[in-house]
Design a protein around this motif. Structure first.
Motif, PDB file in Angstrom:
ATOM      1  N   ALA A 182       0.834  -1.202   0.000  1.00  0.00           N
ATOM      2  CA  ALA A 182       0.000   0.000   0.000  1.00  0.00           C
ATOM      3  C   ALA A 182       0.871   1.256   0.000  1.00  0.00           C
ATOM      4  N   PHE A 183       1.939   1.225   0.782  1.00  0.00           N
ATOM      5  CA  PHE A 183       2.857   2.360   0.847  1.00  0.00           C
ATOM      6  C   PHE A 183       3.476   2.635  -0.516  1.00  0.00           C
ATOM      7  N   GLN A 184       3.968   1.585  -1.167  1.00  0.00           N
ATOM      8  CA  GLN A 184       4.585   1.758  -2.479  1.00  0.00           C
ATOM      9  C   GLN A 184       3.553   2.143  -3.525  1.00  0.00           C
ATOM     10  N   GLY A 185       2.346   1.604  -3.394  1.00  0.00           N
ATOM     11  CA  GLY A 185       1.293   1.948  -4.344  1.00  0.00           C
ATOM     12  C   GLY A 185       0.946   3.425  -4.299  1.00  0.00           C
ATOM     13  N   VAL A 186       0.906   4.002  -3.097  1.00  0.00           N
ATOM     14  CA  VAL A 186       0.640   5.432  -2.975  1.00  0.00           C
ATOM     15  C   VAL A 186       1.785   6.246  -3.557  1.00  0.00           C
ATOM     16  N   ARG A 187       3.011   5.800  -3.336  1.00  0.00           N
ATOM     17  CA  ARG A 187       4.163   6.523  -3.871  1.00  0.00           C
ATOM     18  C   ARG A 187       4.215   6.461  -5.401  1.00  0.00           C
ATOM     19  N   GLU A 188       3.580   5.451  -5.990  1.00  0.00           N
ATOM     20  CA  GLU A 188       3.621   5.292  -7.438  1.00  0.00           C
ATOM     21  C   GLU A 188       2.470   5.995  -8.160  1.00  0.00           C
ATOM     22  N   VAL A 189       1.614   6.692  -7.412  1.00  0.00           N
ATOM     23  CA  VAL A 189       0.494   7.398  -8.045  1.00  0.00           C
ATOM     24  C   VAL A 189       1.021   8.466  -8.985  1.00  0.00           C
ATOM     25  N   ASP A 190       0.403   8.567 -10.161  1.00  0.00           N
ATOM     26  CA  ASP A 190       0.822   9.540 -11.168  1.00  0.00           C
ATOM     27  C   ASP A 190       0.642  10.963 -10.621  1.00  0.00           C
ATOM     28  N   ARG A 191       1.734  11.715 -10.537  1.00  0.00           N
ATOM     29  CA  ARG A 191       1.664  13.065  -9.993  1.00  0.00           C
ATOM     30  C   ARG A 191       0.867  14.004 -10.885  1.00  0.00           C
ATOM     31  N   ASN A 192       0.838  13.747 -12.171  1.00  0.00           N
ATOM     32  CA  ASN A 192       0.038  14.583 -13.066  1.00  0.00           C
ATOM     33  C   ASN A 192      -1.447  14.455 -12.758  1.00  0.00           C
ATOM     34  N   VAL A 193      -1.869  13.222 -12.447  1.00  0.00           N
ATOM     35  CA  VAL A 193      -3.271  13.017 -12.092  1.00  0.00           C
ATOM     36  C   VAL A 193      -3.606  13.733 -10.788  1.00  0.00           C
ATOM     37  N   LEU A 194      -2.685  13.664  -9.813  1.00  0.00           N
ATOM     38  CA  LEU A 194      -2.908  14.370  -8.548  1.00  0.00           C
ATOM     39  C   LEU A 194      -2.997  15.882  -8.768  1.00  0.00           C
ATOM     40  N   ASN A 195      -2.106  16.417  -9.574  1.00  0.00           N
ATOM     41  CA  ASN A 195      -2.128  17.861  -9.836  1.00  0.00           C
ATOM     42  C   ASN A 195      -3.394  18.280 -10.568  1.00  0.00           C
ATOM     43  N   ASN A 196      -3.844  17.458 -11.503  1.00  0.00           N
ATOM     44  CA  ASN A 196      -5.087  17.777 -12.216  1.00  0.00           C
ATOM     45  C   ASN A 196      -6.283  17.768 -11.269  1.00  0.00           C
ATOM     46  N   ALA A 197      -6.291  16.796 -10.330  1.00  0.00           N
ATOM     47  CA  ALA A 197      -7.389  16.743  -9.361  1.00  0.00           C
ATOM     48  C   ALA A 197      -7.406  17.991  -8.490  1.00  0.00           C
ATOM     49  N   LYS A 198      -6.222  18.477  -8.090  1.00  0.00           N
ATOM     50  CA  LYS A 198      -6.157  19.685  -7.274  1.00  0.00           C
ATOM     51  C   LYS A 198      -6.603  20.902  -8.071  1.00  0.00           C
ATOM     52  N   SER A 215      -5.632   4.078  -7.437  1.00  0.00           N
ATOM     53  CA  SER A 215      -4.335   3.846  -8.060  1.00  0.00           C
ATOM     54  C   SER A 215      -3.507   2.834  -7.278  1.00  0.00           C
ATOM     55  N   ALA A 216      -3.610   2.889  -5.941  1.00  0.00           N
ATOM     56  CA  ALA A 216      -2.853   1.954  -5.103  1.00  0.00           C
ATOM     57  C   ALA A 216      -3.539   0.606  -4.982  1.00  0.00           C
ATOM     58  N   LEU A 217      -4.777   0.511  -5.440  1.00  0.00           N
ATOM     59  CA  LEU A 217      -5.546  -0.721  -5.250  1.00  0.00           C
ATOM     60  C   LEU A 217      -4.902  -1.913  -5.948  1.00  0.00           C
ATOM     61  N   THR A 218      -4.277  -1.679  -7.085  1.00  0.00           N
ATOM     62  CA  THR A 218      -3.596  -2.768  -7.788  1.00  0.00           C
ATOM     63  C   THR A 218      -2.503  -3.376  -6.922  1.00  0.00           C
ATOM     64  N   TRP A 219      -1.720  -2.533  -6.277  1.00  0.00           N
ATOM     65  CA  TRP A 219      -0.669  -3.020  -5.380  1.00  0.00           C
ATOM     66  C   TRP A 219      -1.269  -3.757  -4.187  1.00  0.00           C
ATOM     67  N   ILE A 220      -2.332  -3.193  -3.618  1.00  0.00           N
ATOM     68  CA  ILE A 220      -2.937  -3.786  -2.423  1.00  0.00           C
ATOM     69  C   ILE A 220      -3.527  -5.150  -2.736  1.00  0.00           C
ATOM     70  N   ILE A 221      -4.288  -5.230  -3.825  1.00  0.00           N
ATOM     71  CA  ILE A 221      -4.905  -6.507  -4.191  1.00  0.00           C
ATOM     72  C   ILE A 221      -3.843  -7.551  -4.494  1.00  0.00           C
ATOM     73  N   ALA A 222      -2.755  -7.127  -5.145  1.00  0.00           N
ATOM     74  CA  ALA A 222      -1.675  -8.071  -5.445  1.00  0.00           C
ATOM     75  C   ALA A 222      -1.097  -8.663  -4.167  1.00  0.00           C
ATOM     76  N   SER A 223      -1.015  -7.859  -3.107  1.00  0.00           N
ATOM     77  CA  SER A 223      -0.462  -8.363  -1.849  1.00  0.00           C
ATOM     78  C   SER A 223      -1.394  -9.361  -1.174  1.00  0.00           C
ATOM     79  N   LEU A 224      -2.696  -9.267  -1.429  1.00  0.00           N
ATOM     80  CA  LEU A 224      -3.648 -10.147  -0.761  1.00  0.00           C
ATOM     81  C   LEU A 224      -3.508 -11.598  -1.206  1.00  0.00           C
ATOM     82  N   HIS A 225      -2.985 -11.810  -2.419  1.00  0.00           N
ATOM     83  CA  HIS A 225      -2.839 -13.178  -2.916  1.00  0.00           C
ATOM     84  C   HIS A 225      -1.893 -13.995  -2.053  1.00  0.00           C
TER      85      HIS A 225
END
Length: 302
Positions: A182-198, A215-225
């Protein structure tokens, strides 16, 4: 007798209709071929899996029956099946066998849910707050470095031999897997998307809900396996250290009696439980990530 004269407009319309119909037929044919190829590939996969199981189990039975492998140490598939049948028919020394399975599953599920929930919350929180992440970084690494069997012993001493220490040990094992993803997934969020949302005026909560978590959900779900497998490990290890019932207790008892059939029988049940939960997680993943387009590597694999 008058002859019908088609205008150029009518001719073009008929041509366009024929072109659209031909294109639709080609598309339908490609879809049909893709469906057939997908089904054939699935059949090949399941066939290869079944063949591998037959080779492994059949070879195991053959080698032990021929005396090439000592069944006193490595058991025998037919004897393991008989032991499982006996467990379900006559129960165990600690009670009915379904009760042992239920106990271990409850401990693993509770630990899985607690570890996942705490891991996601802390992973997202620290991923968004670099200062807090740097402050807690050494302490997280220290706790992560503590051997799990030592934690299990501490939990047994502190909380007794009931369900609580097994749940806590399973939760700890799950927590670190989910947290780091989850930590890495948040760090990998596209900064352009964040800036556009702001720029569009999204609040912090809306940014977390609609941008960061998806955006982090892919990382989180992968860890659940792999997380639930570790939850089972935590529950079983806790039962081996000290318990009144559960599959880990049965394994410990079989080990003490030099009974490989009991050990392998419970191991197969544990493996079956993990596969069932893995099947459920895959279905949940498809629902939660249905919006995500397939990357090129996934498309090639399909």
């Amino acid at each position: 007798m008058s002859e019908a004269i088609l205008s150029p407009t009518d001719t073009n319309a008929d041509t366009d209709t024929d072109t659209v119909a031909a294109g639709q037929q080609r598309l339908d044919e490609r879809t049909r071929r893709a469906t057939v190829a997908f089904r054939r590939r699935k059949q090949q996969i399941w066939g290869a899996r079944a063949l591998l199981a037959v080779v492994v189990i059949g070879g195991w039975q053959w080698f032990t029956a021929a005396g090439w492998v000592d069944k006193f140490f490595y058991a025998q598939p037919s004897g393991i099946w008989n032991r499982l049948w006996d467990y379900f028919q006559n129960g165990t020394e600690f009670g009915s066998y379904p009760a042992q399975i239920e106990t271990t599953m409850q401990e693993a599920l509770y630990g899985f849910l607690i570890g996942t929930g705490v891991g996601v919350v802390l992973g997202v929180a620290l991923g968004m707050n670099r200062f807090l992440a740097e402050v807690l970084d050494p302490y997280i690494k220290i706790v992560n470095a503590v051997p799990r069997i030592v934690l299990g012993s501490i939990f047994i001493v502190a909380f007794g031999v009931g369900m609580a220490p097994k749940v806590l040990l399973a939760a700890v094992l799950v927590f670190f897997i989910v947290f780091f993803n989850a930590f890495q997934g948040v760090r990998e969020v596209d900064r352009n998307v964040l800036n556009n949302a702001k720029v569009l005026g999204a609040s912090r909560w809306h940014t977390i809900r609609h941008v960061i978590i998806p955006s982090a959900l892919t990382w989180i779900i992968a860890s659940l396996h792999s997380a639930f497998g570790f939850a089972i490990v935590g529950a079983v290890v806790g039962e081996v250290l000290g318990a009144q019932k559960g599959l880990g207790l049965l394994i410990k008892s079989a080990q003490g009696n030099f009974d490989p059939y009991g050990v392998f029988a419970n191991m197969f049940v544990i493996a079956a439980l993990v596969l069932i939960v893995e099947f459920v997680i895959e279905r949940v993943e498809r629902r939660l990530l249905a919006w995500r387009p397939k990357v090129q590597s996934e498309t090639v694999l399909v």
